[in-house]
Design a protein around this motif. Structure first.
Motif, PDB file in Angstrom:
ATOM      1  N   CYS A 152      32.593  30.000  35.239  1.00  0.00           N
ATOM      2  CA  CYS A 152      32.930  31.421  35.284  1.00  0.00           C
ATOM      3  C   CYS A 152      33.977  31.717  36.357  1.00  0.00           C
ATOM      4  O   CYS A 152      34.260  32.897  36.641  1.00  0.00           O
ATOM      5  CB  CYS A 152      31.678  32.247  35.546  1.00  0.00           C
ATOM      6  SG  CYS A 152      30.420  32.083  34.264  1.00  0.00           S
ATOM      7  N   GLY A 153      34.533  30.677  36.966  1.00  0.00           N
ATOM      8  CA  GLY A 153      35.527  30.883  38.020  1.00  0.00           C
ATOM      9  C   GLY A 153      34.934  31.456  39.278  1.00  0.00           C
ATOM     10  O   GLY A 153      35.584  32.215  39.998  1.00  0.00           O
ATOM     11  N   LYS A 154      33.701  31.101  39.563  1.00  0.00           N
ATOM     12  CA  LYS A 154      32.999  31.660  40.728  1.00  0.00           C
ATOM     13  C   LYS A 154      32.488  30.556  41.651  1.00  0.00           C
ATOM     14  O   LYS A 154      31.407  30.658  42.230  1.00  0.00           O
ATOM     15  CB  LYS A 154      31.815  32.520  40.249  1.00  0.00           C
ATOM     16  CG  LYS A 154      32.188  33.660  39.304  1.00  0.00           C
ATOM     17  CD  LYS A 154      32.635  34.884  40.066  1.00  0.00           C
ATOM     18  CE  LYS A 154      32.920  36.055  39.145  1.00  0.00           C
ATOM     19  NZ  LYS A 154      34.186  35.884  38.387  1.00  0.00           N
ATOM     20  N   GLU A 155      33.317  29.542  41.814  1.00  0.00           N
ATOM     21  CA  GLU A 155      32.855  28.401  42.606  1.00  0.00           C
ATOM     22  C   GLU A 155      32.679  28.756  44.082  1.00  0.00           C
ATOM     23  O   GLU A 155      31.773  28.256  44.744  1.00  0.00           O
ATOM     24  CB  GLU A 155      33.827  27.226  42.467  1.00  0.00           C
ATOM     25  CG  GLU A 155      33.204  25.887  42.811  1.00  0.00           C
ATOM     26  CD  GLU A 155      33.778  24.762  41.966  1.00  0.00           C
ATOM     27  OE1 GLU A 155      33.166  23.692  41.930  1.00  0.00           O
ATOM     28  OE2 GLU A 155      34.849  24.949  41.359  1.00  0.00           O
ATOM     29  N   ARG A 156      33.539  29.612  44.592  1.00  0.00           N
ATOM     30  CA  ARG A 156      33.410  30.001  45.995  1.00  0.00           C
ATOM     31  C   ARG A 156      32.117  30.762  46.238  1.00  0.00           C
ATOM     32  O   ARG A 156      31.507  30.661  47.296  1.00  0.00           O
ATOM     33  CB  ARG A 156      34.601  30.862  46.411  1.00  0.00           C
ATOM     34  CG  ARG A 156      35.916  30.108  46.488  1.00  0.00           C
ATOM     35  CD  ARG A 156      37.027  31.055  46.861  1.00  0.00           C
ATOM     36  NE  ARG A 156      38.337  30.472  46.659  1.00  0.00           N
ATOM     37  CZ  ARG A 156      38.948  30.399  45.489  1.00  0.00           C
ATOM     38  NH1 ARG A 156      38.338  30.877  44.408  1.00  0.00           N
ATOM     39  NH2 ARG A 156      40.143  29.855  45.384  1.00  0.00           N
ATOM     40  N   ILE A 157      31.723  31.563  45.257  1.00  0.00           N
ATOM     41  CA  ILE A 157      30.468  32.291  45.394  1.00  0.00           C
ATOM     42  C   ILE A 157      29.303  31.322  45.440  1.00  0.00           C
ATOM     43  O   ILE A 157      28.379  31.474  46.241  1.00  0.00           O
ATOM     44  CB  ILE A 157      30.316  33.306  44.249  1.00  0.00           C
ATOM     45  CG1 ILE A 157      31.297  34.468  44.460  1.00  0.00           C
ATOM     46  CG2 ILE A 157      28.888  33.821  44.154  1.00  0.00           C
ATOM     47  CD1 ILE A 157      31.227  35.528  43.386  1.00  0.00           C
ATOM     48  N   ARG A 194      23.970  38.019  37.395  1.00  0.00           N
ATOM     49  CA  ARG A 194      25.159  38.617  36.785  1.00  0.00           C
ATOM     50  C   ARG A 194      26.103  37.534  36.253  1.00  0.00           C
ATOM     51  O   ARG A 194      26.758  37.714  35.225  1.00  0.00           O
ATOM     52  CB  ARG A 194      25.866  39.475  37.842  1.00  0.00           C
ATOM     53  CG  ARG A 194      26.973  40.362  37.319  1.00  0.00           C
ATOM     54  CD  ARG A 194      26.457  41.562  36.570  1.00  0.00           C
ATOM     55  NE  ARG A 194      27.575  42.228  35.892  1.00  0.00           N
ATOM     56  CZ  ARG A 194      28.047  41.867  34.718  1.00  0.00           C
ATOM     57  NH1 ARG A 194      27.488  40.848  34.063  1.00  0.00           N
ATOM     58  NH2 ARG A 194      29.059  42.517  34.171  1.00  0.00           N
ATOM     59  N   THR A 195      26.158  36.418  36.956  1.00  0.00           N
ATOM     60  CA  THR A 195      27.064  35.349  36.547  1.00  0.00           C
ATOM     61  C   THR A 195      26.632  34.722  35.235  1.00  0.00           C
ATOM     62  O   THR A 195      27.469  34.390  34.370  1.00  0.00           O
ATOM     63  CB  THR A 195      27.147  34.271  37.648  1.00  0.00           C
ATOM     64  OG1 THR A 195      27.667  34.843  38.836  1.00  0.00           O
ATOM     65  CG2 THR A 195      28.036  33.112  37.215  1.00  0.00           C
ATOM     66  N   ALA A 219      29.101  29.970  48.851  1.00  0.00           N
ATOM     67  CA  ALA A 219      28.515  30.935  49.790  1.00  0.00           C
ATOM     68  C   ALA A 219      26.999  30.968  49.643  1.00  0.00           C
ATOM     69  O   ALA A 219      26.265  31.026  50.638  1.00  0.00           O
ATOM     70  CB  ALA A 219      29.108  32.321  49.553  1.00  0.00           C
ATOM     71  N   LEU A 255      27.900  36.691  32.489  1.00  0.00           N
ATOM     72  CA  LEU A 255      29.303  36.366  32.221  1.00  0.00           C
ATOM     73  C   LEU A 255      29.414  35.074  31.420  1.00  0.00           C
ATOM     74  O   LEU A 255      30.239  34.955  30.510  1.00  0.00           O
ATOM     75  CB  LEU A 255      30.069  36.198  33.533  1.00  0.00           C
ATOM     76  CG  LEU A 255      30.416  37.447  34.344  1.00  0.00           C
ATOM     77  CD1 LEU A 255      31.243  37.063  35.554  1.00  0.00           C
ATOM     78  CD2 LEU A 255      31.177  38.445  33.477  1.00  0.00           C
ATOM     79  N   LYS A 289      25.513  27.794  51.182  1.00  0.00           N
ATOM     80  CA  LYS A 289      25.459  27.836  52.645  1.00  0.00           C
ATOM     81  C   LYS A 289      24.306  28.712  53.121  1.00  0.00           C
ATOM     82  O   LYS A 289      23.608  28.376  54.062  1.00  0.00           O
ATOM     83  CB  LYS A 289      26.785  28.371  53.197  1.00  0.00           C
ATOM     84  CG  LYS A 289      27.884  27.329  53.251  1.00  0.00           C
ATOM     85  CD  LYS A 289      29.160  27.921  53.831  1.00  0.00           C
ATOM     86  CE  LYS A 289      30.301  26.918  53.745  1.00  0.00           C
ATOM     87  NZ  LYS A 289      31.595  27.523  54.101  1.00  0.00           N
ATOM     88  N   MET A 290      24.146  29.851  52.486  1.00  0.00           N
ATOM     89  CA  MET A 290      23.077  30.753  52.901  1.00  0.00           C
ATOM     90  C   MET A 290      21.716  30.102  52.676  1.00  0.00           C
ATOM     91  O   MET A 290      20.763  30.393  53.397  1.00  0.00           O
ATOM     92  CB  MET A 290      23.179  32.061  52.106  1.00  0.00           C
ATOM     93  CG  MET A 290      22.334  33.175  52.655  1.00  0.00           C
ATOM     94  SD  MET A 290      22.993  33.875  54.182  1.00  0.00           S
ATOM     95  CE  MET A 290      24.182  35.049  53.538  1.00  0.00           C
ATOM     96  N   MET A 328      20.568  37.354  47.671  1.00  0.00           N
ATOM     97  CA  MET A 328      21.978  37.110  47.334  1.00  0.00           C
ATOM     98  C   MET A 328      22.095  36.318  46.040  1.00  0.00           C
ATOM     99  O   MET A 328      22.862  36.660  45.143  1.00  0.00           O
ATOM    100  CB  MET A 328      22.623  36.337  48.486  1.00  0.00           C
ATOM    101  CG  MET A 328      24.095  36.020  48.321  1.00  0.00           C
ATOM    102  SD  MET A 328      24.718  35.292  49.870  1.00  0.00           S
ATOM    103  CE  MET A 328      26.321  34.751  49.332  1.00  0.00           C
ATOM    104  N   CYS A 353      20.944  38.374  42.861  1.00  0.00           N
ATOM    105  CA  CYS A 353      21.964  39.339  42.432  1.00  0.00           C
ATOM    106  C   CYS A 353      23.116  38.632  41.725  1.00  0.00           C
ATOM    107  O   CYS A 353      23.521  39.020  40.624  1.00  0.00           O
ATOM    108  CB  CYS A 353      22.514  40.105  43.635  1.00  0.00           C
ATOM    109  SG  CYS A 353      21.375  41.300  44.351  1.00  0.00           S
ATOM    110  N   LEU A 354      23.648  37.623  42.361  1.00  0.00           N
ATOM    111  CA  LEU A 354      24.902  37.036  41.898  1.00  0.00           C
ATOM    112  C   LEU A 354      24.721  36.116  40.697  1.00  0.00           C
ATOM    113  O   LEU A 354      25.525  36.146  39.760  1.00  0.00           O
ATOM    114  CB  LEU A 354      25.564  36.265  43.046  1.00  0.00           C
ATOM    115  CG  LEU A 354      26.065  37.130  44.198  1.00  0.00           C
ATOM    116  CD1 LEU A 354      26.466  36.267  45.385  1.00  0.00           C
ATOM    117  CD2 LEU A 354      27.244  37.984  43.734  1.00  0.00           C
TER     118      LEU A 354
END
Lengths: 232, 232
Positions: free
Chosen positions: B149-154, B98-99, B157, B102, B160-161, B91, B94-95
């Motif tokens: 990048c406005g991806k704080e929730r990601i 890409r981030t 996540a 950005l 947590k994982m 996870m 991948c994320l």
DNA sequence: GAAACGCACCTTGTATACTAGTATTCTTTA
DNA sequence: TAAAGAATACTAGTATACAAGGTGCGTTTC
């Protein structure tokens, strides 16, 4: 007096689990509208149970971002946050694109059977014009792919992040071109079966990128459901 | 008698928030060992509070996968699940890959300042051989990139994982080559500043792929902390 | 009339009593 | 002695009482 749609209680299910399922159902089906005030007491009496399981459910839903709890003030159904919707889209695009590539490398025959059966049921749901059924089968289709790749927790995380958008998605269900979605599913499935990695990824990307097709329209139609830029 | 390390209670913080921080601290710092039984009553009396906030904390932690609650039987600290660790690695790869791309396209000057300051503090933590401080700054480094990048929730996540792995990661902290990690951070940061998309992604991938370097060794050393294949 | 105070009612937060199921242990019985 | 069973001491689940802060409305006072 607060009115909620109640689900039947499964055997062996605790009051809290039932309350969670029920309240979640009322949230995603817009019985409880974004921005609405919901108090623990009202919900408890509406469900005929005590505050405790309701409160514990509220805590879970607040953690998932579906409720906003303001201590000593009140609890409100969260407004749809477009930034969060975007994060969900981005997250899913990244993860499911890569996962479907994995699926092309190895996919159990049991899962192939499950996927084919799911597609059959999708076709049935379309012919019966059963929107909610098709919606559920759509979710299940994608879950099978993740689960087969040993990525079920990631699917869970994606699903949670998408809960905001799903609430308003139901509003545009009739506008959805089911046949198109179905054919995309078929293309994804056959690409996996034939182990065509590149085509599978392309098909999945095309399937996912048109998610926010009508977010702007929905916002215009239901502005009170959306969070304003500066927040509450 | 159960013994826990207690954190100081912040002003305006509810008992539950304090209990959550405290119990989480005891989990990630292995005061509460994977597999250990923890009862609501014991924890409540150990913290000098009632069952209610403890129980509500347990519910949150169970949802995050750090506790396993068996109704009417007991609650246990979850064992490290290698499948989950793998999902977390996948996870994140991948994320964050890409981030960081950005980030190369658009990165605010405020965030550049924050990132540079963070790197300075990392260097300081290394010279002071402060492992936990470096660990926290490492997390903050990555959080800044996501947040910009406005991806704080990601990022949330992902965090947590990764909670399962983080618990045993602290066991191998001294074995970590801090200088190497730091230089990788520097390379990532400068790639972002200079908008070198490809290099940023490569640097991030290299930084993340060597995460599970010693999972096997850790499992050999602390087998009781790990989940067996067939589960409990 | 307007502003300030105070009370009544609301909210969530916390503590506690009680329920119901489980495991263990000790006792009883064969 | 061993096995069956009952009593006991746990567990988490649920209900309820009370605490503490917030809001708003009505009254009082200037």
């Amino acid at each position: 007096m607060l009115s909620l749609e109640t689900l039947s209680r499964e055997t062996g299910e605790s009051v809290r689990e039932w309350a969670f399922r029920t309240i979640l159902y009322n949230l995603v089906n817009l019985v409880l509208l974004p921005g609405a005030a919901v108090s623990e007491n009202d919900v408890a009496s509406a469900l005929g149970i005590s505050r405790t399981p309701v409160r514990e459910t509220f805590i879970r839903l607040a953690q998932e971002g579906l409720l906003d709890v303001y201590p000593q003030k009140g609890t409100y159904v969260s407004l749809v946050d477009e930034q969060r919707v975007e994060e969900g889209r981005f997250m899913r695009l990244c993860l499911e694109g890569r996962t479907v590539e994995l699926a092309c490398e190895e996919f159990s025959s049991e899962s192939m059977v499950a996927l084919r059966a799911n597609l059959q049921l999708q076709r049935l749901a379309i012919s019966e014009k059963n929107a909610s059924r098709f919606f559920a089968l759509d979710e299940e289709f994608h879950r099978i792919i993740f689960a087969t790749c040993g990525k079920e927790r990631i699917w869970e995380a994606i699903r949670k992040m998408g809960s905001h958008f799903n609430r308003v998605r139901v509003l545009s269900l009739r506008a959805t071109d089911w046949e198109k979605v179905f054919s995309q599913h078929e293309r994804i499935a056959s690409s996996i079966f034939e182990k065509k990695t590149g085509e599978a990824r392309d098909a999945m990307n095309e399937h996912l990128t048109k998610v926010n097709y009508d977010l702007g329209r929905l916002r215009q139609e239901y502005p009170s459901y959306f969070k304003t830029e500066k927040g509450r």
